[in-house]
Motif scaffolding. Sequence first.
Motif, PDB file in Angstrom:
ATOM      1  N   MET A 199     -32.833  -5.141  28.130  1.00 44.41           N
ATOM      2  CA  MET A 199     -31.913  -3.943  27.275  1.00 44.41           C
ATOM      3  C   MET A 199     -31.594  -2.680  28.080  1.00 44.41           C
ATOM      4  O   MET A 199     -30.278  -2.445  28.101  1.00 44.41           O
ATOM      5  N   MET A 200     -32.251  -2.624  28.874  1.00 46.49           N
ATOM      6  CA  MET A 200     -32.012  -1.304  29.933  1.00 46.49           C
ATOM      7  C   MET A 200     -30.822  -1.861  30.932  1.00 46.49           C
ATOM      8  O   MET A 200     -29.977  -0.841  31.058  1.00 46.49           O
ATOM      9  N   ILE A 201     -30.973  -2.762  31.624  1.00 40.51           N
ATOM     10  CA  ILE A 201     -29.880  -3.258  32.587  1.00 40.51           C
ATOM     11  C   ILE A 201     -28.314  -3.781  31.899  1.00 40.51           C
ATOM     12  O   ILE A 201     -27.552  -3.391  32.499  1.00 40.51           O
ATOM     13  N   TYR A 229     -24.766  -4.004  17.338  1.00 41.61           N
ATOM     14  CA  TYR A 229     -25.766  -4.415  18.258  1.00 41.61           C
ATOM     15  C   TYR A 229     -25.160  -5.063  19.658  1.00 41.61           C
ATOM     16  O   TYR A 229     -24.395  -5.656  19.769  1.00 41.61           O
ATOM     17  N   PHE A 230     -25.287  -4.061  20.679  1.00 39.18           N
ATOM     18  CA  PHE A 230     -24.721  -4.086  21.927  1.00 39.18           C
ATOM     19  C   PHE A 230     -24.888  -5.570  22.481  1.00 39.18           C
ATOM     20  O   PHE A 230     -23.778  -6.065  22.957  1.00 39.18           O
ATOM     21  N   PRO A 231     -26.141  -6.124  22.682  1.00 36.96           N
ATOM     22  CA  PRO A 231     -26.138  -7.449  23.260  1.00 36.96           C
ATOM     23  C   PRO A 231     -25.175  -8.651  22.662  1.00 36.96           C
ATOM     24  O   PRO A 231     -24.398  -9.345  23.358  1.00 36.96           O
ATOM     25  N   ASN A 232     -24.959  -8.463  21.230  1.00 35.86           N
ATOM     26  CA  ASN A 232     -23.895  -9.577  20.720  1.00 35.86           C
ATOM     27  C   ASN A 232     -22.621  -9.278  21.343  1.00 35.86           C
ATOM     28  O   ASN A 232     -21.918  -9.974  21.370  1.00 35.86           O
ATOM     29  N   VAL A 249     -28.674 -11.971  33.557  1.00 36.38           N
ATOM     30  CA  VAL A 249     -30.135 -11.606  33.629  1.00 36.38           C
ATOM     31  C   VAL A 249     -30.575 -10.784  32.537  1.00 36.38           C
ATOM     32  O   VAL A 249     -31.766 -11.291  32.094  1.00 36.38           O
ATOM     33  N   GLY A 250     -30.006 -10.053  32.112  1.00 34.99           N
ATOM     34  CA  GLY A 250     -30.369  -8.833  30.962  1.00 34.99           C
ATOM     35  C   GLY A 250     -30.361  -9.515  29.723  1.00 34.99           C
ATOM     36  O   GLY A 250     -31.205  -9.592  28.928  1.00 34.99           O
ATOM     37  N   LEU A 251     -29.306 -10.630  29.646  1.00 36.53           N
ATOM     38  CA  LEU A 251     -29.425 -11.665  28.329  1.00 36.53           C
ATOM     39  C   LEU A 251     -30.510 -12.750  28.272  1.00 36.53           C
ATOM     40  O   LEU A 251     -30.897 -12.859  27.217  1.00 36.53           O
ATOM     41  N   TRP A 252     -31.108 -13.137  29.442  1.00 34.56           N
ATOM     42  CA  TRP A 252     -32.032 -13.948  29.670  1.00 34.56           C
ATOM     43  C   TRP A 252     -33.233 -13.152  29.060  1.00 34.56           C
ATOM     44  O   TRP A 252     -34.183 -13.538  28.578  1.00 34.56           O
TER      45      TRP A 252
END
Length: 233
Positions: free
Chosen positions: A121-123, A144-147, A179-182
Amino acid sequence: MPNGSLEKFIYTDSNPLKTTPHLELERLFQISIGIARGLEYLHRGCNTRILHFDIKPHNILLDENFFPKISDFGLSKLCTRKESIISMLDARGTIGYIAPEVYCRNFGRVSAKSDVYSYGMMILEMVGGRKNVEALVSRTSEIYFPNWVYEHLEQGSNFGLLNAETEEEKEIARKMILVGLWCIQTRPSDRPSITKVIELLEGSIEALQMPPKPVLSSPVRSPPESSTLSTLS
């Protein structure tokens, strides 16, 4: 630590009086590797394994050369190096960075992979320049930022990444995002170890596959003043 915490260098701020500059992507990339090495030491290098449980930009301090140091071990937990799974009676961490299994055991068992989730989440925040949960965005799809990151990644868009102008900078940004999403996969077993994270960051981007789309948002955000918790109801 003369440069203070990482958070003041990464978030976009509409305040015209703010003078703190964003760090260039290459610097952010090196900081992300340094943080991963620090976590690897906590998870694998100590006689007693240390799980931090509160990895976030506020708890990353930067020295005069912008080398990162992990700080604030108030929520950390010790376990023997032989233990891969630990028992916890309460959830701990900061809303927006807490791994699903920490606040709901149905998602899996708590382990060092819980720190990997927070790191991921941080990266994503580091490369995207905004907090991963935004209460004031105009569209629900952007909350939701990752989406939001994943959808733009699928479309091949650079979606205004911080200072990503050259092809090299765009490759660094894409690597950090992948990498962040993994790292934030819902099931702990689907996340890489922090040692594998370092290998992916330092390796070729061609070796990075597109991860599955994130399927969970964080728990409902409390007011910002009370974002760090030792328990969750």
